[in-house]
Structure formats: structure tokens, C-alpha cells
Design an enzyme around this catalytic site. Sequence first.
Site, PDB file in Angstrom:
ATOM      1  N   ASP A  34       4.301  14.989  27.576  1.00 62.69           N
ATOM      2  CA  ASP A  34       3.758  14.061  26.592  1.00 62.69           C
ATOM      3  C   ASP A  34       4.899  13.368  25.860  1.00 62.69           C
ATOM      4  O   ASP A  34       6.021  13.893  25.765  1.00 62.69           O
ATOM      5  CB  ASP A  34       2.842  14.778  25.601  1.00 62.69           C
ATOM      6  CG  ASP A  34       3.554  15.846  24.796  1.00 62.69           C
ATOM      7  OD1 ASP A  34       4.243  16.686  25.408  1.00 62.69           O
ATOM      8  OD2 ASP A  34       3.428  15.852  23.551  1.00 62.69           O
ATOM      9  N   GLU A  82       3.476  18.879  23.129  1.00 60.79           N
ATOM     10  CA  GLU A  82       4.625  19.378  22.377  1.00 60.79           C
ATOM     11  C   GLU A  82       4.902  18.524  21.153  1.00 60.79           C
ATOM     12  O   GLU A  82       5.287  19.044  20.092  1.00 60.79           O
ATOM     13  CB  GLU A  82       5.863  19.415  23.281  1.00 60.79           C
ATOM     14  CG  GLU A  82       7.084  20.099  22.664  1.00 60.79           C
ATOM     15  CD  GLU A  82       7.975  19.163  21.845  1.00 60.79           C
ATOM     16  OE1 GLU A  82       8.880  19.655  21.148  1.00 60.79           O
ATOM     17  OE2 GLU A  82       7.754  17.932  21.914  1.00 60.79           O
ATOM     18  N   GLU A  83       4.692  17.220  21.281  1.00 59.81           N
ATOM     19  CA  GLU A  83       5.038  16.309  20.189  1.00 59.81           C
ATOM     20  C   GLU A  83       4.170  16.514  18.949  1.00 59.81           C
ATOM     21  O   GLU A  83       4.501  16.024  17.870  1.00 59.81           O
ATOM     22  CB  GLU A  83       4.957  14.853  20.657  1.00 59.81           C
ATOM     23  CG  GLU A  83       5.929  14.480  21.771  1.00 59.81           C
ATOM     24  CD  GLU A  83       7.393  14.540  21.346  1.00 59.81           C
ATOM     25  OE1 GLU A  83       7.659  14.827  20.156  1.00 59.81           O
ATOM     26  OE2 GLU A  83       8.273  14.305  22.189  1.00 59.81           O
TER      27      GLU A  83
END
Length: 484
Positions: free
Chosen positions: A120, A187-188
Amino acid sequence: MKIIFISIGFIFLIFIVVTIFNTFTTKSVQPTAEPTDISIDQEAALKRFSTALTYQTISYQDRTKFNFEEFDQFITLLEESYPEVHQQLEREKVNQYSLIYLWKGTDSTQKPIGFTSHYDVVPVLEGTENNWEQPPFSGNVVDGVIWGRGTLDDKLGVIGLLEAVDYLLEQDYQPTRDVYFMFGFDEEIGGDQGAKAIVETLKNRGVTFEFILDEGGAIVENMVPGVSNPVGVVGISEKGSATAELMIEGSGGHSSQPEDRTNIGRIARAIARLEEKQFKADLRGPGEELFEYVAPEMNFGMKYVFANKFLFEPIIEKILLQQPASAAMIRTTIAPTIFQAGEQYNALPEKATAFVNLRIMPGEPLEEVKDFIVDTIDDKGIKVSISGSEASNVSSSNSKAFQSIQQAARNVYGDVVIAPYLMFAGSDAKHYEAISENTYRFLPVKLTSEDLQRMHGTNEQISIENYINAIKFYVEMIRLSNKM
């Protein structure tokens, strides 16, 4: 009097002898480079990476904005681009979009090792699209540079690892240990449905790792004073991230008759006190280890200072506090980010609130951080609450895994100095420490200060050389890790 001067001179002589001895006996802890013989099909690897960058696998804080069709298409692309990987490795989906690849080793008695990354990316800030020299999701390759969101953070890791596995399969390589490759999709925004879910899945199966390698530090020139060679920093811990809320409520009224201390004034005074005092600075833990590793590579003057840290630590800390980046390495940081109060210019607000972002040093519990804030602002009318996470565990810089990272990086980059450090930002690695003895954070590329600003910013890009070297690093790392 003469005896006193002789004694002083003798003490000074001992001081010089001891400090000079310490300086000259500070030995390098960098392994000898063994230049790699890996030959990557650059044209094919570039095409696959370039195509992967065209998929807008964007993470939004508001999860309803996710366009999962792009994520589905990206996963299909991986299947089509790496058929041998998908044929010889076991693949599993977690929460539909997180991916686990298992490469079975020949010795089931050894603990597995893990490599993790995420596919992502952050959104392109609205209104900045035209500031990009190449479209942010074009994957264009121009003059030796690959353009697009994810070139650095972190489709590079996903594609780089799959390229490395593909290369090793072509060489008929068979790992000794089980090797896991784990790719998150959020993850972001914290990794709660990606990496965290992967960890829960593997934990339930009793899988624990010798080490996990994630993204994080990189190789940067002119990073450490006194060191002429590029320095590659490997995160052995990451600071905690918390938010403190300072809130006061009281009578409002007309602005023509204010009390001497208004709600806004008291919150402002509290923030000013925090910024004035700051948390105590202390060169310890990963920050201290960084300088232990780079000190032998410094010029004589800087080496003299750091080889005798027991004498010069106050001076070193004072120097480090002069720059925000180095100051953040030795203390918990205070960053007021939001202030809320008032709606009418001539009416005193009945409530004022400030939010302070804190990046917390290893070993400092949230409760102690809160106590420091309460004691510093010294205002019983201000309510203080704190939420967030403490720093991650500190992984070993003396392990064979860390030495493998050093060796792999030097095999690819030659004269690079590899050292542990404290990572300021967050990563998926924090989730994996629940099932891994050690977690490391390292992006195996050379970055400039401009590159660091492009990460999450405009004109994110990577050189072809960097991309190919990242693949080589992962190949070397997989090989070396199976010799531990």
C-alpha cells in the site's frame, strides 16, 4: 608548589595516554566486503517493477475510501509476473489482501526467518499532481530513474524480494531454513488488518522467527559527522508514538472583562513550559550503539571524542541536541500539533484543548511520560490524558542476523558503514516482535536528503542502480541467513 605542578602534569599525561590509547584501539566492526557475483536481468526486472507502480493501492485513514479493485489487480499481477514463485512457494491470503509466502527449507529443526514489506502507498496530496515531473502512478523510467508512488515506500521491498526469490529459483537454490515473505496492505495506516493479522495467524500456529527484516533505515551520505563513507543505518528499535491531550474548562464571558489567566493563556503557558524544559537527553540504547559502530570509521578528532565517551558524553549530547534529527535520537520529543479554542473573536472560550505528539524513547512507560507532563506544566486546572504506544523492544546488534545484514550490504555496496540506530517513524516491524526474537528495519538503497523528502512527498523516485542493488541485497541476505 613544585610537587603540585608535577602531580598535575603526571595526571594530565595519564589522561592523554589513556584517551589516545582508547582512540587507537577502537577497532572497526565492519565485515570485509565480498563483492557479489549476482547478475540480474535488468530489463525484465524493470518492466515488472514499473508495471507494479501503476496500481493505485492507496491506504486512506478512512477505510471506506480503499479501492480494493486495485489491490485485487495488483495481487493478480504478482501471480502473472512471478509464476515460478507461485508454483514453488506456498501462498496464503490473510484478510484477503495480506500475503504470506512460505519457502520450505531442508532443515525443519532450524527456526524460520522472515522478510516483510507492504504494497500500500500514501495518497498523492490533492492539488500537487501537477508538481510531479512524471505522473505519480506512471512507473515511467526516464534517464536512469524510475518514477512513482511506492518506488521508495515500499513496493520496492515487495517487488525486490520477489525478484530475489525468482532469481534464486532460477539458480536451483534451496534454503536450509523455512523462509517467510509477508506483505501487508495497510501499513501506512498502522497495519492493523495487514501485518497484525498475519502475526496473529502465525502466532496461533506456533510459528516464531529467528529474525524479521522490514523496511526502515537506509544508506545515506554525509549522515554522521567525521565519517566520509556512506552510512547505512539498521533500525533495531522504533520510538513509541503517543498523543497527549491537554484540556481546560472554565467560565467564558465577554472579552472586554478577561481574567488575568484565560483558558487559552493557561494552555499556551503549559505548552511553552513543555517546550522550554523538554525531556531529559541521554545517549543510550540504539543511539549509543550507532556511535559505537561508526566511531572506528571517523576521522581522528571525532574518533577521539567518541572513543572516550565516558569523558565527553555531556559535550556529545549538547552537540546532538543542536539538530532536530540527532536530538530525536537521544530524547522523547514534544511536538504540539493541534490547538482548539474559541469561536467568536470577542468571546472568551469556555474550553481550550491542545494535542501534543510524542515520540517516546525505549524504556520510557507512558505513565512516566504523563507524569513528566503533569509536573512540568504545573497547573491543576489542566487535565492531561495520554494514549498511544510505547517504544518497541530493542533487538540485538550482536546477533548473526545483524551481521548478515552488514555483510549483505557491504557485498553489494562495498565501502558502506552499517550500524544500528533508533527509528523515529513507525513500521509493520512493531507487530512482528510478538513472534520474532529480533526485528530489524532496513531499506537497502542509497538515499540523498532530497530522496528522504520525496518519500510520502512529491516526485518519489528511485534510480535503476538502486533498484537492482536492492534485489542483489535481498539475494545475498537470503543466502547468508541460511548459513547462520
